[in-house]
Every structure is written in structure tokens, then in C-alpha cells.
Design a protein around this motif. Structure first.
Motif: not given
Ligand code: SF4
Lengths: 424, 156
Positions: A71-85, A109-123
Motif C-alpha cells: 500500500e505504500r508502493v505505486r506503479l505508474i505507466f507514463d513514459h511510453i504510453v500507449p506502448a509504441n512497439t 496507461v492514460g492516468g498521467g505522469i508519475c509525479h503529477q499523479v502523486m501530486s493529486e492527493g497521494v503525497v
């Protein structure tokens, strides 16, 4: 886990064992004076699709199958989204399955950049936050101690819940006054990196204080802390105050403020916000900072608005206000930092104005920032970007990148060349 | 922790994008990283750094947190990296993958014989010895174990 649950309301210095009630904010959160090595439980530990693959591999090598605190951990798909290959898609599929098996909350995919997602009520203020991404320092904007680590470090943190830190000395940045004309937080961020140089703050924390700091919005604080690492800093940090409280209240969270205590800065630098003018970092160094007027008229092939530096709603809104009713004269890519940002821009009509001005809107994520897909530039092409890095070849081999504010990006998009933004 | 090899000199502010470009990150195959290491800086470097000690300028490894950068160097056969200062994530990553990093200010002569001893805290180029900044006990233990993964395994 009472540690985590109490996070929202605690006074950092007290909860960290009452080791320290004085000192810089980083010293108080880490609970020891600068220079000491400490071992600390972390409150939030996240990785993205890029670094997550390595974290997972490392956990496998370590023989770890269960995480003590998913529950302290998060995974965020943001760097190559949607997948290119197909390869990227398969790596993401494996990571998705891993998150599911371990009970790790996933922002797909589509949720957003990790730092932004973390800034939306997580940290929250006072927390210790680690991310397997160098721009994790962004989250210091909440009065948290937030820093980037590598994938192996992250694997050990996920496996144990804790890690070691060397408590950094702090450089105090005293902000006075208010922005004037078209200047914004990004210009101040560039001024800071220009003043400090690319390694001027290595191993250090940058603490933003003063009356000027109190006036800066959460979006602006996130932009400023985001670029702390460009001067080599371990983190950038603001004290949680009324602005932070109001922002987090918007996510239904209530927190306490942090007040500066007597402390000792290694060095202090003062900025009068009224003196800040629109700036760029010219190729290929982030500390190659000059007034926009110096490079005005440089022809552009692309303008890119987005990233964890400047892809927030406030940025899109500011951009739309300038391009409203006009048509961009150059290929212009706008990438919202998160789904929440995108939704809000749809609801308020900001997105319609951006599209009507001829911009290309891409799904939330990092976009072409790291030069891996979607919107990379070609040999000899010049891009003006609101991102944080302009290293040689980063956004495409043989390309040139100028970093600038949202207002400069908007004025330049309309002109088709680098242009000085007018007072907004 | 002792190492030696011929010096390969690099400039200041070598960023992790230069060590391994973002376009090569999407893989689990470590060979790809060592094959393309420093490709955008100087494509001949990948061969030249095998068995060598990199002596870089200030702020070595700045930029992104990508651990692929230190893995690429290790897999390419780099014996150690000496620099007057390192970007902090790069430094931490290097220790975690068992790549010796030595913080010391020493002039580089291409091809000169470099030796370093992290227990005794020195580095030598062509017989000229300079002190290296000391590492914490834990860092030395991790390095000696060959990285954080073997260190972790040995302590369970
Ligand atoms: S937007 Fe760019 S700088 Fe920010 S996390 Fe993504 S790739 Fe990194």
C-alpha cells in the motif's frame, strides 16, 4: 503502518522519533542534522513503466515474492504510453501482472505522469517519498522529503519498506516580491538553475522560503521543485502552508502547516520575483540560461507543452489564454500531465480552444520528453519545450531543444519562431 | 576494494542520456546497453572502456535516474569511475550494481595507468597519488559484496 495512516496530521519532527525539532525542513523530516547517515521507513515509494521493469527484475534476483507494504508502493505507466512497439507492450503487460500479483496500486496507461499523479492527493506534508525517477524532487512542493533513487535501491525499498539517506545540507532560496509581466514560476526555476549551475546543488536540498514563496501556487511550486535536480539537488522543498492546505483540501485531505524553525543554511541566494523576466535554457545545457529577448526570432520546427514540469491544468489554461482565437504557426504538441488535468481542460473548454488553435493533443504521459516515441524531433530540427532537460539528442538525435515557460511557448507557437511573451 | 586499468578520459557533466540513450531503455537485455553505451558521445568508447578506468570531470552521471547507465558501464567491462564529483543518483546506483566509484580530483592522461584502493582511500594516475573521499561502511560492504542484490542475499 500507523506511520502511514497518521501521515496527514502529524508533525514530521515528532513522528520521526522526536529526534529533531530544529533545523531545515529536510533535517526535521529525516530527523538528523546534515551530513549524518540515517535509516528511515519510507511513506511512498513509486516507479514507472521505464524503471519498474528493472525493479521487478531485481526483486526476482533478490528472491522477494511478497512486499511487506504494497500500500505504500505505486506503479505508474507514463513514459511510453500507449506502448509504441510489441516489446514495450509486452514489458508493460508483465509489469501489470506483477502489480496485480503483489497488490500494488497501478495507474495504468492514460492516468498521467508519475509525479503529477502523486501530486493529486497521494503525497502529504512531512512524508518521506522516494521514486525511481530523478524528478521525484517535484513532490517536495508539499513539504515532503522527496527524492529520486535507482531501480536497485527501489527494489530494496519495496522489499524492506526502508532505506538509508545522507541528510543533505540545505541551500536557502529567499523569494521576495511577485512576478510581473509574463514571468512565471518556470522562469524562476530556470533562473535558479542558471544561478546555481548544473552541479551547483549536488547532494544538497533547495529550500524555498520568504514572502515571495507564500504567493506561489501549488502548480508553480511543483514546477520549481521539479527543476531542483537540474542543479544536482537531492530535493527541492517548500513549507506546507495555507496554499498547500487549500490544495489538499480539494482532494478531501486535511493536514497541518509546517513553520520554519531556526536553522542553518549552507548558503543563501535571494531572488526578487519582480526582477524575473521570461528566460530560456538554450541547447544543450539546462544552465545555459538567457533572456528570451536574446534568442527571439530563432525559427522553430516544433513547440511542446507538457511534462512533469509544465503539463498541469494551470499551464494548459495559461497557454489557451494566449493562443485563444489565433492559429499556431508551427507544429505544436500539447500533452496534459494527467487524466485529471485533461478532464478539467475538457470541462472548462480550455482543450477546445487549444485544438481550435491548431494544436495536436496527445494522451496524458511524458510524451516526447525523453525522446522515445510520439513527437520526437528529427536531425537539425529545433523545438521549444516546457520540459526540464535539453541534453544533446534527448528529444531526438541531432535535434535542438530550448526550454521555456508556458507563456513563451504560446507566444512562440503563434509566431512560428521564439517570441517574447507579452504581459498576460 | 582494489582496481586498476588504463585511463579513459571524459569531460564534465556527462549525463545519463549520453551514457545510454532513452531509445535503448525498453528492454531487459543488458547486452543492448553495453553495446550502445556512449553511442551519442563517441561510438568508439564502448570498446575502449573494456578493462579501463574512466576518469571523468565534474558532475559525472547527471540527469535521469536510469540505472541502465551504470549497468551499461559495468557490463561493458569498466573497472571503476573516478571523478571530482558525481550526480548523487548515479553514485548511489553505481554502488548498488557493484561498480566502484571514486570521488577524487586527479588530472587525467589518456591511457595512463590508474590504480585505486577504496579501503585505503586513494587513487593513483601514473604513480601520482591523490586521496579519495571516504565511503560509508555500508557502501563499502555493498560494493565488496558485488552490489545490493548479493549484499541483500548474503544477509538473509
Ligand atoms: S515528463 Fe519527462 S522529465 Fe518528467 S517524468 Fe516524464 S520523462 Fe521524466
Amino acid at each position: 503502518m500507523q506511520h502511514h495512516a497518521a501521515g496527514a496530521l502529524r508533525d514530521s519532527a515528532v513522528v520521526q522519533g522526536g529526534l529533531l525539532t530544529m533545523g531545515t525542513l529536510s533535517e526535521r523530516i529525516l530527523g538528523a542534522p546534515a551530513g549524518e547517515y540515517v535509516n528511515r521507513e519510507v511513506d511512498v515509494a513509486f516507479a514507472h513503466d521505464g524503471t519498474g521493469v528493472l525493479v521487478r527484475e531485481t526483486l526476482r534476483e533478490m528472491g522477494v515474492e511478497r512486499l511487506p507494504h504494497p500500500e505504500r508502493v505505486r506503479l505508474i505507466f507514463d513514459h511510453i504510453v500507449p506502448a509504441n512497439t510489441g516489446t514495450t507492450a509486452t514489458l508493460q503487460k508483465e509489469l501489470r501482472e506483477f502489480a496485480c500479483a503483489c497488490g500494488i496500486p497501478l495507474s495504468d496507461v492514460g492516468g498521467g505522469i508519475c509525479h503529477q499523479v502523486m501530486s493529486e492527493g497521494v503525497v502529504l506534508p512531512g512524508q518521506i517519498v522516494v521514486g525511481a525517477d530523478s524528478h521525484t524532487c517535484t513532490l517536495g512542493a508539499f513539504g515532503a522529503f522527496a527524492t529520486g533513487v535507482g531501480a536497485t535501491d527501489m527494489a530494496a525499498i519495496w522489499a524492506s519498506g526502508a532505506t538509508w539517506f545522507r541528510v543533505p545540507p540545505t541551500i536557502g532560496l529567499h523569494l521576495d516580491g511577485r512576478f510581473t509581466g509574463a514571468a512565471e514560476a518556470k522562469d524562476l526555476a530556470l533562473a535558479c538553475v542558471g544561478a546555481l549551475g548544473m552541479e551547483g546543488a549536488t547532494y544538497r536540498a533547495l529550500e524555498f522560503v520568504g514572502d515571495g514563496a507564500a504567493d506561489i501556487s501549488m502548480a508553480g511550486r511543483l514546477t520549481l521543485c521539479n527543476m531542483a535536480v537540474e542543479a544536482g539537488a537531492k530535493t527541492g522543498i517548500f513549507y506546507a502552508d495555507a496554499v498547500t492546505l487549500r490544495y489538499l483540501a480539494g482532494f478531501g485531505l486535511s493536514v497541518g502547516v509546517q513553520a520554519p524553525e531556526e536553522c542553518c543554511y549552507e548558503r543563501e541566494i535571494a531572488f526578487d520575483l519582480a526582477d524575473i523576466v521570461p528566460l530560456v535554457a538554450a541547447p544543450h545545457r539546462v544552465d545555459n540560461v538567457r533572456p528570451v529577448t536574446d534568442v527571439a526570432g530563432t525559427p522553430l520546427d516544433q513547440v511542446f507543452v507538457g511534462t512533469c514540469t509544465n503539463g498541469r491544468y494551470e499551464d494548459l489554461e495559461r497557454f489557451a489564454r494566449i493562443v485563444r482565437g489565433g492559429t499556431v504557426a508551427v507544429r505544436t504538441l500539447v500533452v496534459p500531465a494527467s487524466r485529471r488535468v485533461l478532464q478539467r481542460a475538457i470541462e472548462t473548454g480550455v482543450l477546445a480552444e487549444i485544438v481550435a488553435a491548431g494544436c495536436i493533443v496527445a494522451p496524458p504521459g511524458c510524451g516526447p520528453c525523453l525522446g522515445a516515441h510520439m513527437g520526437v524531433i528529427g536531425e537539425g530540427e529545433v523545438c521549444l519545450s516546457t520540459a526540464n532537460r535539453n541534453f544533446r539528442n534527448r528529444m531526438g538525435v541531432g535535434g535542438e531543444v530550448y526550454l521555456a515557460s508556458v507563456a513563451t511557448a504560446a507566444a512562440s507557437a503563434l509566431a512560428g519562431e521564439i517570441a517574447v511573451p507579452e504581459e498576460i | 576494494m582494489y582496481g586498476e586499468g588504463p585511463a579513459v578520459c571524459l569531460g564534465s557533466d556527462i549525463d545519463t542520456d549520453l551514457i545510454i540513450a532513452g531509445r535503448y531503455l525498453r528492454t531487459k537485455d543488458r547486452r543492448i546497453w553495453s553495446e550502445h553505451v556512449f553511442e551519442d558521445l563517441d561510438p568508439t568508447l564502448a570498446e575502449r572502456i573494456r578493462g579501463a578506468v574512466i576518469v571523468a570531470g565534474r558532475n559525472m552521471g547527471c540527469g535521469s535516474s536510469r540505472e541502465q547507465a551504470v549497468i551499461a558501464l559495468r557490463e561493458a567491462g569498466v573497472v571503476g569511475v573516478v571523478a571530482p564529483s558525481f550526480a548523487r543518483i548515479f553514485f548511489r546506483n553505481a554502488i548498488n550494481v557493484g561498480l566502484p566509484v571514486i570521488e577524487a580530483d586527479i588530472p587525467c592522461v589518456e591511457g595512463a595507468f590508474v590504480r585505486f584502493d577504496l579501503d585505503e582511500g586513494w587513487v593513483e594516475v601514473n604513480g601520482q597519488r591523490r586521496p579519495a573521499a571516504p565511503l560509508s561502511r555500508r557502501m563499502v560492504e555493498i560494493l565488496r559484496a558485488g552490489g545490493l542484490v548479493p549484499y541483500w542475499r548474503s544477509r538473509r
